[in-house]
Each structure stands twice: as C-alpha cells, then as structure tokens.
Scaffold this active site. Structure first.
Site, PDB file in Angstrom:
ATOM      1  N   SER A 196      11.587   8.475 -14.029  1.00 14.44           N
ATOM      2  CA  SER A 196      10.563   7.663 -13.362  1.00 14.44           C
ATOM      3  C   SER A 196       9.237   7.869 -14.082  1.00 14.44           C
ATOM      4  O   SER A 196       9.115   8.712 -14.964  1.00 14.44           O
ATOM      5  CB  SER A 196      10.431   8.073 -11.900  1.00 14.44           C
ATOM      6  N   ARG A 197       8.268   7.073 -13.700  1.00 11.18           N
ATOM      7  CA  ARG A 197       6.905   7.324 -14.155  1.00 11.18           C
ATOM      8  C   ARG A 197       6.343   8.436 -13.285  1.00 11.18           C
ATOM      9  O   ARG A 197       7.059   8.972 -12.432  1.00 11.18           O
ATOM     10  CB  ARG A 197       6.085   6.039 -14.016  1.00 11.18           C
ATOM     11  N   ILE A 199       4.872  10.610 -10.450  1.00 12.47           N
ATOM     12  CA  ILE A 199       4.909  10.474  -8.987  1.00 12.47           C
ATOM     13  C   ILE A 199       3.693  11.231  -8.422  1.00 12.47           C
ATOM     14  O   ILE A 199       2.766  10.629  -7.906  1.00 12.47           O
ATOM     15  CB  ILE A 199       6.219  11.018  -8.398  1.00 12.47           C
ATOM     16  N   THR A 200       3.714  12.555  -8.557  1.00  9.75           N
ATOM     17  CA  THR A 200       2.558  13.330  -8.098  1.00  9.75           C
ATOM     18  C   THR A 200       1.715  13.782  -9.292  1.00  9.75           C
ATOM     19  O   THR A 200       0.656  14.365  -9.114  1.00  9.75           O
ATOM     20  CB  THR A 200       3.009  14.568  -7.305  1.00  9.75           C
ATOM     21  N   GLY A 201       2.210  13.565 -10.507  1.00  9.21           N
ATOM     22  CA  GLY A 201       1.566  14.123 -11.694  1.00  9.21           C
ATOM     23  C   GLY A 201       0.694  13.147 -12.447  1.00  9.21           C
ATOM     24  O   GLY A 201       0.316  12.080 -11.942  1.00  9.21           O
ATOM     25  N   ASP A 258       6.056  13.411  -2.220  1.00  6.35           N
ATOM     26  CA  ASP A 258       7.438  13.248  -2.669  1.00  6.35           C
ATOM     27  C   ASP A 258       8.325  13.877  -1.591  1.00  6.35           C
ATOM     28  O   ASP A 258       8.786  15.008  -1.734  1.00  6.35           O
ATOM     29  CB  ASP A 258       7.603  13.961  -4.026  1.00  6.35           C
ATOM     30  N   SER A 266      16.533  10.169  -4.532  1.00  6.37           N
ATOM     31  CA  SER A 266      15.997   9.499  -5.728  1.00  6.37           C
ATOM     32  C   SER A 266      16.638  10.080  -6.992  1.00  6.37           C
ATOM     33  O   SER A 266      17.120   9.362  -7.861  1.00  6.37           O
ATOM     34  CB  SER A 266      14.474   9.701  -5.748  1.00  6.37           C
ATOM     35  N   LYS A 290       5.791  21.456  -5.942  1.00  8.54           N
ATOM     36  CA  LYS A 290       6.439  20.850  -4.775  1.00  8.54           C
ATOM     37  C   LYS A 290       7.167  21.914  -3.962  1.00  8.54           C
ATOM     38  O   LYS A 290       7.313  21.797  -2.751  1.00  8.54           O
ATOM     39  CB  LYS A 290       7.418  19.762  -5.236  1.00  8.54           C
TER      40      LYS A 290
HETATM   41  O1  RI2 Z   1       4.958  13.159 -11.348  1.00 13.43           O
HETATM   42  P1  RI2 Z   1       5.814  14.298 -10.853  1.00 13.43           P
HETATM   43  O2  RI2 Z   1       5.905  14.334  -9.350  1.00 13.43           O
HETATM   44  O3  RI2 Z   1       5.400  15.597 -11.450  1.00 13.43           O
HETATM   45  O4  RI2 Z   1       7.316  14.150 -11.354  1.00 13.43           O
HETATM   46  C1  RI2 Z   1       7.864  13.050 -11.882  1.00 13.43           C
HETATM   47  C2  RI2 Z   1       8.676  13.341 -13.100  1.00 13.43           C
HETATM   48  O5  RI2 Z   1       9.726  14.262 -12.863  1.00 13.43           O
HETATM   49  C3  RI2 Z   1      10.945  13.741 -13.311  1.00 13.43           C
HETATM   50  O6  RI2 Z   1      11.119  14.125 -14.631  1.00 13.43           O
HETATM   51  P2  RI2 Z   1      12.398  13.925 -15.608  1.00 13.43           P
HETATM   52  O7  RI2 Z   1      12.837  12.511 -15.540  1.00 13.43           O
HETATM   53  O8  RI2 Z   1      13.467  14.896 -15.199  1.00 13.43           O
HETATM   54  O9  RI2 Z   1      11.881  14.285 -16.981  1.00 13.43           O
HETATM   55  C4  RI2 Z   1      10.744  12.277 -13.070  1.00 13.43           C
HETATM   56  O10 RI2 Z   1      11.643  11.423 -13.698  1.00 13.43           O
HETATM   57  C5  RI2 Z   1       9.322  12.050 -13.499  1.00 13.43           C
HETATM   58  O11 RI2 Z   1       9.198  11.784 -14.854  1.00 13.43           O
HETATM   59  O1  URA Z   2      13.030  11.142 -10.151  1.00 13.63           O
HETATM   60  C1  URA Z   2      12.419  11.768  -9.299  1.00 13.63           C
HETATM   61  C2  URA Z   2      11.830  13.030  -9.559  1.00 13.63           C
HETATM   62  C3  URA Z   2      11.180  13.668  -8.552  1.00 13.63           C
HETATM   63  N1  URA Z   2      11.096  13.081  -7.345  1.00 13.63           N
HETATM   64  C4  URA Z   2      11.638  11.873  -7.087  1.00 13.63           C
HETATM   65  O2  URA Z   2      11.522  11.345  -5.981  1.00 13.63           O
HETATM   66  N2  URA Z   2      12.303  11.249  -8.071  1.00 13.63           N
END
Ligand code: RI2
Ligand code: URA
Length: 512
Positions: A196-197, A199-201, A258, A266, A290
C-alpha cells in the site's frame, strides 16, 4: 427513471452532478443516492446538486471520472437516472458502531458497497472508526479478509511455493521491502509483492517503488511479471487485488489510524489473493509504533498465525525494533537511495541490512532453501554477492523503469535545513510520530525529494553544534511548515549522561 444527457467531468472523483431542476424531477436532494444507467452498464452514485444553471444546464448530468469507469460514456450519450434508497450496509455499520458482531453476509455487504462506490466517504469513515473503537473478533476478521479477497481478482501460479512478506508499518524509514523481495528472488523463489501507500507514515513501499518504476499494474500483469522475472513490487490499489483495501486505507491515512482487525484483514487478504503459501510478517515494536510492547506483539503474531491457519497459509512473524527510524533516512528519494546503496554494496547503516537479512532469512528457512538458523547468513551473502541487486534491476526493468538507476539519481529536495545539537551529549530520544509529522509537513510522500536524513541516531554521542538531522523539501513553503512542526514537536532529545551532580562541602586546602 429520468433521461438526461451525460457529460463527463474530467475530475478524479465519484458521483453525479445534477442541475437543481433535474434533481427535483428525480426526487433527490444533495448527497442522496442515485442509480445511473448507460445501456447495459450501471453505476451507483451519490448525487451532487448545483444551483448554477450555466455550469450544468437542465437536462444534462455531470459524470465524474470514477463513476464513469463503470458507465464508459464518451460524453453526450443519453443516460437514465433514478433515486435509490439508502444502502443496506448502513444498518450493519451502525451495528458495528454500537458494538455488535457482524456476520459474514453483513461484512460482505459492507465490502461490496465500498468496492462499488455505493457507500459515501462519511459512511466508510464511520465503519473504520466503528472497528477502531469496538474492534473485530477473529471470526469477523476472517469474514473481512475473505470478503476483501472475493470482491477482487486472484493470482494463480502453476509452480509453488509462492513466498511473500509484509510489514504492519508504523516505524519510519522502513524501506526493507526494497531489499527483502530481491533477496527472496535471488534464492530462486517467487514473490509477487503488493504494497500500500503510506498509512500512518511518510512513505509506504508503493510510494518508494514509484520513484524507480511505475507501480500501477493489473492482477494479470503482476502474475506475468512474476512468472517472467520471479517477482515484482507493485501498488495494491491499482491491481484490483483486494480493491476494498485501498479504499479503506484512503480514509485511514488522514486519521493516521490502522485499526487492529482492519490491519490483519488488509495484510492477509493481499497475501491470500496473490496465492502466497509462505508469509513473513514484520511487527515493529516501540513506544511510538503500532505495537507498543513485546506482549502485544506476541498477541498480534498469534492473531496473524491463526488467520493464516484459517486461510491455509503458513505464517511466521518477526517482532522487530521499532523505537527509532530504520536506517538513516525518511522520505521517498532519500529512502530509495539508501536501499540502492546497500544493494550496490556501498556502506550503509547496519540496522537496515540486519533487519532486511533477518526477515528475508526467515522466508528462506520457511521455503526450505536453508536449514533453520542459517537464513540470515544466506540472505546476507545474497546481498553482498550482488545477486539481490541483479534481481532488483530485473524488477525495475520489468515494471518499466531504468535498471541502471543509481542512488545519486534520487536527489533530496533543493530546500534544506540542518538541525544542530544544542549541547554536547547523547541522543537519548527520537520521537517517531513527531519525525513522521515533520516529514509529511515537508511534503512526503507526494514530493519525492521531501524527507529527513539522520546524521546521528539514538544512543550516539554528539558535540554541541554538530548536525543531528537535515530536513529536505521540494518547495520552500513546505520547508517552512516542516520547521514550524519541528520547533513545536522537538523530535530528538540530546542530553548529557550525567543525571545529577550533588555538591559536597566546599574543600579547603589544609595549607590555608
Ligand atoms: O504507513 P505505515 O502505517 O507505516 O505502513 C504502511 C506500509 O507498511 C506496509 O509495508 P510493506 O508493503 O510490507 O513494505 C504497507 O504495504 C505500507 O507500505
Ligand atoms: O498493508 C497494510 C499494512 C499495514 N496496515 C494495513 O492496514 N495494511
């Protein structure tokens, strides 16, 4: 049904814009729901009513782009519009807000109506906040995971195992996917990674990968790329794999929340939908993460494993250090340059290499590529031999980027400010949440040059006047905003190790 002429509005939004007189004829008020029909194609939409007749003459309805994806109008065609009642899911959302337990059918209805844009942003937010406050039990989490998978596409590979990793996020600078996926591939394993893009970061993996290559692919493109190259790192929001997920994350991002059950569903829906057999989950634990205690981390790990069992995937979890940022940078270009530096054998922070190798090592052990306990060393050797770098080049190339990209091709923003130590001492605290707020204020993740670079990290000694960290931004007003946040939040504390000095009686020389 009222017949109108459909005018496509070139704005990436959903809904139908109606002239006030047409709205009255249809019998809807601003915000009510309508069904729009273009021959066999149908879309549910929210109606917006304009009183400016010059903008939208009577007899014409404006169709926003997201709604038009279903209707496929070129503009000027006749459409039929009728008022529809409130969606069934609203009662189920209310039930969750009141603390009730949702059934499979109720969950499926909410997810379906999120995916087909029947629910409004306010209703989706209410659902998320309901799950945030009242939680989801393991049955509800399984229903949400299965509903998220079944409302999207799934991959199916002829050869197995399919290996995957995911981080729950929450720790800044966590760019490890850019190292872990190529290491897994270098061991001869397939890894179709969707991320994902943020989320909390201040930068999710999809945001980072986008600095190297396009990340928007369909499910079948992801499957083909994985079959050809061994893996890929794409944005889950574009794949139609688990499409509800990205729509939910869109409303979590501004709230910086989250919720536990949403997070489990998710992550695991995305793993299940790509056909993963073996999954490693990274759970950062830290005061501002988290998960704030080892005990809670173990509990979350058990939940991930139980959900994995229910879905038929083998899951292992790693509790990782989440007290301070991972590596020495935060923000898109800075983080990607740091990851590329490591892949190309340059000097880089040990914490980032060790964490990436440990997570990749677990995957290699689970897949039986090495014996238990030998994973980290094997991962380190795939990294130092340059084999992982070759795999990263393959990923970049197959996704349409330049495989010859170098760390210096990803410069930080032109506007910068370096924060120096106010006194000599030790860096005793780095506040992750404050650092993320500053990086977002600087423009991350949208502005690729925005972010933070750390010259010192927690536990290190710094002399008065030496740089501790630099804030970068692509625009000067963004830098000013980031500085304002920096002054307000004071994200890094430097203190002397001396806790107190207790003065004794004044010493007098016996000579006097
Ligand atoms: O924005 P916060 O909440 O930190 O987390 C979101 C990130 O954590 C996960 O990382 P990955 O896909 O395992 O690299 C999600 O896909 C996303 O990129
Ligand atoms: O992909 C992700 C990673 C952290 N939290 C979510 O809800 N989805």
């Amino acid at each position: 049904m009222v017949r109108l002429s459909g005018k496509v509005i070139d704005i990436e939004y959903r809904g139908l814009l109606l002239n006030r007189d047409d709205a009255r004829t249809i019998g809807v008020l601003d915000g009510d729901r309508v069904e729009v029909v273009n021959e066999e194609k149908k879309a549910a939409a929210q109606a917006f009513v304009t009183t400016t007749a010059t903008m939208l003459p009577q007899g014409t309805a404006g169709v926003y782009q997201v709604t038009n994806r279903k209707l496929q109008l070129d503009g000027g065609e006749a459409i039929e519009v009728r008022a529809v009642g409130r969606p069934a899911s609203i009662d189920f959302i209310k039930k969750k807000m009141d603390g009730g337990k949702l059934s499979m059918e109720e969950t499926q209805s909410i997810v379906r109506e999120i995916v087909d844009n029947t629910l409004s942003p306010g209703e989706i937010s209410a659902y998320i906040v309901g799950t945030y406050i009242n939680g989801l039990d393991m049955d509800e989490i399984e229903y949400l995971t299965r509903s998220t998978v079944s409302t999207g596409e799934q991959l199916s590979f002829a050869s197995h195992p399919i290996v995957d990793k995911h981080s729950i996020g929450g720790v800044p600078g966590n760019k490890i996917t850019l190292l872990v996926v190529p290491i897994i591939m270098a061991a001869g394993l397939k890894c179709p990674k969707t991320s994902s893009r943020a989320i909390t970061g201040a930068g999710g993996t999809a945001d980072l990968m986008e600095a190297l290559a396009p990340v928007a692919f369909t499910a079948s493109e992801l499957q083909t790329m994985t079959e050809k190259a061994g893996g890929a790192i794409v944005w889950g929001g574009a794949t139609n794999i688990a499409p509800a997920d990205d729509k939910i994350i869109l409303y979590e991002y501004p709230l910086k929340i989250d919720p536990h059950g949403q997070m489990l569903a998710s992550v695991m829906a995305k793993k299940f939908a790509v056909g993963a057999d073996l999954v490693v989950i990274d759970i950062p634990v830290g005061r501002d993460a988290k998960v704030t205690s080892i005990e809670d981390g173990r509990k979350l790990a058990r939940d991930f494993m139980e959900l994995g069992d229910r879905l038929g995937m083998k899951v292992e979890c790693a509790l990782t250090y989440g007290e301070t940022p991972i590596g020495r940078s935060l923000g898109v270009n800075l983080e990607v340059a740091e990851a590329l530096t490591i892949l190309k054998g340059g000097t880089a922070p040990d914490s980032l290499i060790q964490k990436s190798a440990a997570i990749a090592g677990i995957a290699l052990e689970m897949a039986g590529k090495v014996q238990a306990g030998a994973g980290t060393e094997a991962a380190l050797s795939l990294l130092s031999s340059g084999k992982a770098d070759l795999m990263m080049q393959k990923i970049i190339e197959i996704q349409g980027g330049d495989p010859g990209v170098k760390p210096e091709d990803l410069p930080p923003g032109n506007h910068s400010f370096t924060v120096n130590a106010p006194e000599t001492g030790y860096v005793v605290e780095m506040n992750n949440r404050a650092l993320i707020t500053i990086a977002r204020a600087a423009g991350a993740p949208h502005d690729h040059g925005a972010g933070l670079s750390f010259h010192k990290k927690q536990g290190q000694h710094v002399k008065k006047g030496e740089p501790i960290f630099t804030i970068y931004a692509d625009r000067s007003w963004r830098l000013q905003k980031a500085l304002e946040e920096g002054r307000r939040l004071m994200p890094i504390a430097v203190e002397g190790m001396l806790i107190d000095r207790v003065p004794g009686n004044r010493w007098r020389s016996p000579m006097h």
